[in-house]
Enzyme design. Structure first.
Site, PDB file in Angstrom:
ATOM      1  N   GLN A   1       0.850  -1.201   0.000  1.00 10.23           N
ATOM      2  CA  GLN A   1       0.000   0.000   0.000  1.00 10.23           C
ATOM      3  C   GLN A   1       0.877   1.239   0.000  1.00 10.23           C
ATOM      4  OE1 GLN A   1      -3.453  -0.593   3.032  1.00 10.23           O
ATOM      5  NE2 GLN A   1      -1.828  -1.997   3.573  1.00 10.23           N
ATOM      6  N   ASN A   2       2.185   1.026   0.134  1.00 12.61           N
ATOM      7  CA  ASN A   2       3.088   2.178   0.218  1.00 12.61           C
ATOM      8  C   ASN A   2       3.366   2.751  -1.157  1.00 12.61           C
ATOM      9  OD1 ASN A   2       3.132   1.615   2.888  1.00 12.61           O
ATOM     10  ND2 ASN A   2       5.168   0.691   2.910  1.00 12.61           N
TER      11      ASN A   2
ATOM     12  N   HIS B   1      -1.615   1.449  -4.308  1.00 10.42           N
ATOM     13  CA  HIS B   1      -2.001   2.855  -4.101  1.00 10.42           C
ATOM     14  C   HIS B   1      -1.138   3.831  -4.907  1.00 10.42           C
ATOM     15  CE1 HIS B   1      -4.055   1.771  -0.019  1.00 10.42           C
ATOM     16  NE2 HIS B   1      -4.770   1.441  -1.072  1.00 10.42           N
TER      17      HIS B   1
ATOM     18  N   THR C   1       0.312  -2.698   8.772  1.00 11.27           N
ATOM     19  CA  THR C   1      -0.854  -2.034   8.179  1.00 11.27           C
ATOM     20  C   THR C   1      -2.003  -2.103   9.178  1.00 11.27           C
ATOM     21  OG1 THR C   1      -2.419  -2.049   6.346  1.00 11.27           O
ATOM     22  CG2 THR C   1      -1.316  -4.135   6.809  1.00 11.27           C
TER      23      THR C   1
ATOM     24  N   ALA D   1       8.758  -4.425  12.411  1.00 12.60           N
ATOM     25  CA  ALA D   1       9.040  -5.248  11.231  1.00 12.60           C
ATOM     26  C   ALA D   1      10.538  -5.458  11.039  1.00 12.60           C
ATOM     27  CB  ALA D   1       8.433  -4.589   9.993  1.00 12.60           C
TER      28      ALA D   1
HETATM   29  P1  NAD Z   1      -1.424   3.236   8.782  1.00 11.38           P
HETATM   30  O1  NAD Z   1      -0.667   4.473   9.089  1.00 11.38           O
HETATM   31  O2  NAD Z   1      -2.892   3.263   8.903  1.00 11.38           O
HETATM   32  O3  NAD Z   1      -0.895   2.073   9.755  1.00 11.38           O
HETATM   33  C1  NAD Z   1       0.457   1.838   9.966  1.00 11.38           C
HETATM   34  C2  NAD Z   1       0.605   0.604  10.819  1.00 11.38           C
HETATM   35  O4  NAD Z   1       1.985   0.333  10.948  1.00 11.38           O
HETATM   36  C3  NAD Z   1       0.027   0.727  12.216  1.00 11.38           C
HETATM   37  O5  NAD Z   1      -0.824  -0.356  12.460  1.00 11.38           O
HETATM   38  C4  NAD Z   1       1.263   0.642  13.122  1.00 11.38           C
HETATM   39  O6  NAD Z   1       1.021  -0.081  14.305  1.00 11.38           O
HETATM   40  C5  NAD Z   1       2.242  -0.097  12.236  1.00 11.38           C
HETATM   41  N1  NAD Z   1       3.661   0.153  12.522  1.00 11.38           N
HETATM   42  C6  NAD Z   1       4.258   1.266  13.028  1.00 11.38           C
HETATM   43  N2  NAD Z   1       5.580   1.082  13.148  1.00 11.38           N
HETATM   44  C7  NAD Z   1       5.839  -0.170  12.698  1.00 11.38           C
HETATM   45  C8  NAD Z   1       7.028  -0.949  12.574  1.00 11.38           C
HETATM   46  N3  NAD Z   1       8.241  -0.479  12.924  1.00 11.38           N
HETATM   47  N4  NAD Z   1       6.918  -2.205  12.072  1.00 11.38           N
HETATM   48  C9  NAD Z   1       5.708  -2.712  11.703  1.00 11.38           C
HETATM   49  N5  NAD Z   1       4.563  -2.025  11.823  1.00 11.38           N
HETATM   50  C10 NAD Z   1       4.620  -0.761  12.300  1.00 11.38           C
HETATM   51  O7  NAD Z   1      -0.992   2.774   7.332  1.00 11.38           O
HETATM   52  P2  NAD Z   1      -1.596   1.732   6.308  1.00 11.38           P
HETATM   53  O8  NAD Z   1      -2.320   0.647   7.041  1.00 11.38           O
HETATM   54  O9  NAD Z   1      -0.513   1.374   5.386  1.00 11.38           O
HETATM   55  O10 NAD Z   1      -2.748   2.472   5.498  1.00 11.38           O
HETATM   56  C11 NAD Z   1      -2.951   3.795   5.318  1.00 11.38           C
HETATM   57  C12 NAD Z   1      -2.516   4.372   3.991  1.00 11.38           C
HETATM   58  O11 NAD Z   1      -1.284   4.954   4.216  1.00 11.38           O
HETATM   59  C13 NAD Z   1      -2.241   3.508   2.837  1.00 11.38           C
HETATM   60  O12 NAD Z   1      -3.119   3.889   1.836  1.00 11.38           O
HETATM   61  C14 NAD Z   1      -0.831   3.855   2.322  1.00 11.38           C
HETATM   62  O13 NAD Z   1      -0.852   4.075   0.947  1.00 11.38           O
HETATM   63  C15 NAD Z   1      -0.555   5.091   3.012  1.00 11.38           C
HETATM   64  N6  NAD Z   1       0.812   5.444   3.453  1.00 11.38           N
HETATM   65  C16 NAD Z   1       1.932   5.116   2.753  1.00 11.38           C
HETATM   66  C17 NAD Z   1       3.201   5.449   3.238  1.00 11.38           C
HETATM   67  C18 NAD Z   1       4.421   5.083   2.442  1.00 11.38           C
HETATM   68  O14 NAD Z   1       4.349   4.948   1.240  1.00 11.38           O
HETATM   69  N7  NAD Z   1       5.564   4.865   3.107  1.00 11.38           N
HETATM   70  C19 NAD Z   1       3.335   6.114   4.429  1.00 11.38           C
HETATM   71  C20 NAD Z   1       2.173   6.459   5.127  1.00 11.38           C
HETATM   72  C21 NAD Z   1       0.927   6.083   4.637  1.00 11.38           C
END
Ligand code: NAD
Ligand code: ZN
Length: 234
Positions: free
Chosen positions: A93-94, A111, A180, A222
């Site tokens: 989703q990133n 996404h 996620t 992770a």
């Molecule tokens: P989210 O922000 O809703 O959830 C992030 C999750 O990651 C949380 O459940 C949290 O507990 C967990 N987390 C935090 N630190 C962690 C670690 N070190 N190891 C493992 N897990 C950890 O994000 P989501 O569920 O991906 O969904 C929301 C939307 O955010 C998606 O549509 C995505 O496209 C977008 N997004 C993308 C990025 C990126 O591309 N890097 C960054 C932020 C959000």
């Protein structure tokens, strides 16, 4: 420890949490993007129609942040795993490119991709666009007269490559979700689709909203847990 074999077809879903240890904030966590911007102002087709400059300001900021980020041990562990397990399907989703930087290929960015742009009007394919780190003074235009927008699936839009994703989900022999929150659809429902058919594993520092659909949750970061999570068996 998860024992897998090269015959397995694991489906791996990653979210913002897999990039958190690379310094890219998650959406809902402390320091998350949405704390400074309202979703409806920057990540929807309505927002684009209302204020293209504000949308580009947000995505330029995210490009800037992501441009200096480097993969962490979780991204590298997934790349190694995909070499051991040729039928592994990686769906993220990133929108960052950290899986690619770590050497992963053929993944689905459901996404979209932060470093790609496309025309909002014609069918010209998305193109690499690494220059827009600053909000553009003028919104770039396509030859057709349309506006150039980020190649991102916004709220209210349909994610990319869902046919391929559901095909892989229905054939997988193991489902693993990493970092996620289980709140953004349709990805939040992937685990429900495989529920009762295959083992489903969650990895993250806290239980996701859809925890009851997983057969097991591994609590932790992770980058710390993933490198030692899998064992390759016969
Ligand atoms: P989210 O922000 O809703 O959830 C992030 C999750 O990651 C949380 O459940 C949290 O507990 C967990 N987390 C935090 N630190 C962690 C670690 N070190 N190891 C493992 N897990 C950890 O994000 P989501 O569920 O991906 O969904 C929301 C939307 O955010 C998606 O549509 C995505 O496209 C977008 N997004 C993308 C990025 C990126 O591309 N890097 C960054 C932020 C959000
Ligand atoms: Zn065009």
């Amino acid at each position: 420890m998860l024992t897998v074999s090269p015959r397995d077809r694991p489906f791996i879903l990653t979210g913002a949490g897999v990039s958190a240890e690379s310094g890219i904030p998650t959406f809902r966590g402390v320091g998350g993007f949405w704390r400074n911007y309202r979703i409806e102002d920057v990540a929807s087709p309505q927002a684009w129609r209302r204020d293209r400059r504000l949308v580009w300001e947000f995505y330029s900021m995210r490009r800037r942040l992501a441009s200096t980020a480097r993969p962490n041990p979780a991204h590298f562990a997934l790349t190694r795993l995909s070499r051991d397990l040729p039928r592994l399907f990686l769906c993220t989703q990133n929108v960052d490119d950290l899986h690619e930087q770590a050497g992963s290929r053929d993944l689905v960015h459901m996404h979209g991709e932060l470093f790609k742009s496309r025309c909002d009007s014609c069918n010209r394919p998305p193109f690499e666009d690494t220059n827009l780190y600053e909000p553009p003074a003028e919104i770039p235009r396509c030859g057709c007269g349309g506006w150039i927008r980020p190649h991102i699936c916004w709220f209210g839009e349909v994610p990319f490559e869902l046919d391929r994703v559901y095909h892989a989900l229905d054939r997988c022999t193991l489902f693993v979700a990493i970092g996620t929150s289980g709140t953004v659809e349709p990805a939040a429902s992937f685990v429900a689709r495989v529920f009762g058919r295959v083992r489903s594993v969650y990895l993250g520092p806290e239980e996701p909203a859809n925890a009851s659909c997983f057969t097991e949750c591994h609590v932790g970061k992770a980058g710390e847990i993933l490198p030692g999570l899998f064992a390759i068996g016969g």
